[in-house]
Design a protein around this motif. Structure first.
Motif, PDB file in Angstrom:
ATOM      1  N   VAL A 138      10.383  -7.342  31.326  1.00 42.21           N
ATOM      2  CA  VAL A 138      10.874  -8.485  32.106  1.00 42.21           C
ATOM      3  C   VAL A 138      10.569  -8.270  33.585  1.00 42.21           C
ATOM      4  O   VAL A 138      10.112  -9.177  34.286  1.00 42.21           O
ATOM      5  N   HIS A 168      11.249 -18.475  31.380  1.00 43.61           N
ATOM      6  CA  HIS A 168      11.665 -17.995  30.068  1.00 43.61           C
ATOM      7  C   HIS A 168      13.178 -18.046  29.966  1.00 43.61           C
ATOM      8  O   HIS A 168      13.876 -17.577  30.861  1.00 43.61           O
ATOM      9  N   ILE A 177      16.525 -16.709  28.408  1.00 43.98           N
ATOM     10  CA  ILE A 177      17.119 -15.557  27.724  1.00 43.98           C
ATOM     11  C   ILE A 177      18.260 -16.054  26.858  1.00 43.98           C
ATOM     12  O   ILE A 177      19.181 -16.711  27.356  1.00 43.98           O
ATOM     13  N   PHE A 209      13.115 -15.973  34.810  1.00 45.07           N
ATOM     14  CA  PHE A 209      13.989 -15.882  33.637  1.00 45.07           C
ATOM     15  C   PHE A 209      15.323 -16.512  33.972  1.00 45.07           C
ATOM     16  O   PHE A 209      15.816 -16.400  35.083  1.00 45.07           O
ATOM     17  N   ILE A 238      14.032 -13.772  24.034  1.00 44.58           N
ATOM     18  CA  ILE A 238      13.513 -14.961  24.706  1.00 44.58           C
ATOM     19  C   ILE A 238      13.302 -16.061  23.680  1.00 44.58           C
ATOM     20  O   ILE A 238      12.811 -15.798  22.576  1.00 44.58           O
TER      21      ILE A 238
END
Ligand SMILES: [Zn+2]
Length: 98
Positions: free
Chosen positions: A41, A4, A6, A51, A25
């Protein structure tokens, strides 16, 4: 398990430097698709999700858990990359506007 990106963060003004309380996200750095709290998270990380942050030049940095000095969970990008993709340099989320 998935990765993911950020794209923005929400910070609180605790102690000397604000820690991150939530992040946005999405694949578009200008517009977050989904809001996740730090707790969400962390849970996703425990499930194997990763992430990261990315800057305009495509440099990326993985994001890790961080215990803030105030005793609450936060997030930190790995420090061994350029500062351009540091979490602290991400824009603040603007949920009302996006
Ligand atoms: Zn804190």
């Amino acid at each position: 398990m998935s990765d993911h990106r950020i794209v923005c963060c929400e910070q609180t003004g605790c102690s000397t430097s604000g820690h991150i309380v939530a992040v946005g996200i999405g694949s578009d750095p200008k517009k977050a698709k989904k809001r996740m709290t730090v707790r969400e998270v962390w849970t996703a990380m425990d499930d194997g999700d990763r992430f990261y942050t990315a800057d305009a030049d495509g440099n990326t940095a993985w994001v890790k858990k961080l215990w803030c000095g105030c005793g609450k969970g936060s997030l930190k990008s790995e420090p061994d990359r350029t500062t351009a993709n540091n979490l602290d340099n991400l824009r603040l989320c603007s949920w009302s506007a996006s």
